[in-house]
Design an enzyme around this catalytic site. Structure first.
Site, short mmCIF file in Angstrom:
data_model
loop_
_atom_site.label_atom_id
_atom_site.label_comp_id
_atom_site.label_asym_id
_atom_site.label_seq_id
_atom_site.Cartn_x
_atom_site.Cartn_y
_atom_site.Cartn_z
N ALA A 169 0.78 -1.22 -0.06
CA ALA A 169 0.01 -0.12 0.01
C ALA A 169 0.94 1.34 -0.03
O ALA A 169 2.00 1.30 0.10
CB ALA A 169 -0.89 -0.16 1.12
N HIS A 170 0.29 2.49 -0.21
CA HIS A 170 0.93 3.47 -0.20
C HIS A 170 1.83 4.06 0.98
O HIS A 170 1.34 3.63 2.08
CB HIS A 170 -0.18 4.86 -0.33
CG HIS A 170 -0.91 4.93 0.83
ND1 HIS A 170 -0.91 5.65 1.96
CD2 HIS A 170 -2.60 4.22 0.90
CE1 HIS A 170 -1.98 5.73 2.77
NE2 HIS A 170 -3.00 4.80 2.32
N ASN A 171 2.73 4.70 0.54
CA ASN A 171 3.89 4.93 1.57
C ASN A 171 4.62 4.08 2.52
O ASN A 171 5.13 4.06 3.62
CB ASN A 171 3.28 6.06 2.80
CG ASN A 171 2.92 7.24 1.92
OD1 ASN A 171 1.76 7.72 1.52
ND2 ASN A 171 3.92 8.27 1.84
N SER A 206 1.77 3.22 5.17
CA SER A 206 2.49 3.74 5.74
C SER A 206 3.36 2.89 6.80
O SER A 206 3.90 3.28 7.78
CB SER A 206 2.14 4.87 6.56
OG SER A 206 1.38 5.84 5.75
#
Length: 340
Positions: free
Chosen positions: A240-242, A260
């Site tokens: 997923a993102h980050n 994250s």
């Protein structure tokens, strides 16, 4: 492709025992070897097969001494398993050595690419893309605008690299993988509907990263989703993102990592592991298959279960869990006896 025992021994720095001119054109498991095939013996449990195999050439360790007559030519090396792996790499390099630009394909006018590039039919390369030397980009690959790709990168058929992504040297992206898709970012509004949060970051793959088939790596909301040097991802993984994954960490199929989360270096993560967002996993962590990770993990921990426990505690607990009906029955009997 045809190779003689002498040629193979030269590649592997090995020694031929038998006919150096005997040739092979395919690979086989030792128990399935047949004329014209090459195999290897590394696990002592398979020693009996070397006396039965019909393989023309067998790679063995230097200390192997046959106890019966052999029909196969031997190539003796320091480590048969590593040598066979080296040979597989060499075979793949030869097999996948392609150059030139096939048509139809599309390259934007301001694309820069190095020497020795192969671009397969129906591939698309967007604006302001930079590609290094010896890139191999197979048919139906999509590369978006402002992407940077290093030297010796291979992107197999049907993979997608979205805009702004940065791919380091010697990376391998398998078919159906998607690098740089939008992160899963939505915010509820007053009417209970979800509005999309723009995903303006990118994905960075450092050198020597492998991405398995069907794996998805989301771009960051802000900043970058980063896979550090030497990370290896299996098929059908969701990043997923980050997310940030430390160098030389390996992750098996169907694992999902929420946004994250930071994962350390030299970790090993089994298949179907679920990891929540906004946590930190230390270095040298081992996570067993199908574990659910909902907390920070310190360096060097080995964990299992959902929610995950220390590996040793989990095994001790599981012994009691599988005997739970018997334990409940014993407690019921004790309660009845105490009442009497």
């Amino acid at each position: 492709m045809i190779f003689t025992a002498g040629q193979i021994a030269g590649i592997l720095e090995g020694e031929v025992e038998g006919n150096p001119e005997i040739a092979v054109h395919k690979l086989a498991k030792i128990e399935e070897g047949e004329k014209g095939s090459l195999t290897f013996l590394a696990n002592p449990k398979y020693t009996s097969f070397i006396y039965k195999t019909k393989a023309s050439i067998t790679i063995v360790n230097k200390d192997f001494v046959p106890e019966q007559d052999l029909s196969t030519t031997l190539i003796k090396v320091e480590d048969a398993y590593k040598s066979f792996s080296k040979l597989l790499e060499y075979y793949n390099e030869v097999k996948n050595t392609k150059t030139g630009i096939e048509q139809p394909s599309f390259i934007s006018e301001n694309v820069s690419y190095g020497k020795g590039m192969y671009l397969g039919a129906f591939a698309y390369i967007g604006e302001n893309v930079t590609i290094g030397d010896n890139a191999r980009i197979y048919p139906n690959v999509y590369i978006g605008d402002n992407v940077t790709i290093g030297d010796n990168v291979t992107i197999f058929a049907g993979a997608k690299v979205y805009s702004e992504s940065i791919i380091g040297n010697n990376c391998l992206i398998h078919s159906g993988a998607i690098v740089g898709s939008d992160g899963f970012g939505y915010a509820p509004n007053e009417s209970g509907e979800f509005s999309k949060v723009p995903q303006t970051g990118n994905v960075i793959l450092e050198d020597n990263v492998d991405v398995g088939a069907g794996t998805t790596i989301d771009r960051a909301t802000l900043g970058s989703t980063i896979l550090r040097k030497g990370v290896k991802l299996d098929n059908q993984i969701q990043i997923a993102h980050n997310v940030e994954i430390g160098s030389h960490t390996v992750i098996a199929a169907q694992t999902g990592i929420a946004g994250s989360t930071k994962i350390g270096k030299h970790c090993m993560i089994g298949g179907q592991v679920g990891i929540v967002g906004h946590i930190t996993i230390g270095d040298n962590v081992r996570i067993q298959a199908q574990s659910g990770i909902g907390r920070n993990i310190k360096d060097n921990e080995v964990i299992q279960g959902s929610p995950a426990l220390n590996y040793g505690d989990y095994n001790k607990s599981y012994v009691h869990f599988k005997n739970l009906p018997k334990i409940v029955s014993r407690i019921d009997n004790l309660e009845k006896r105490s009442k009497k």
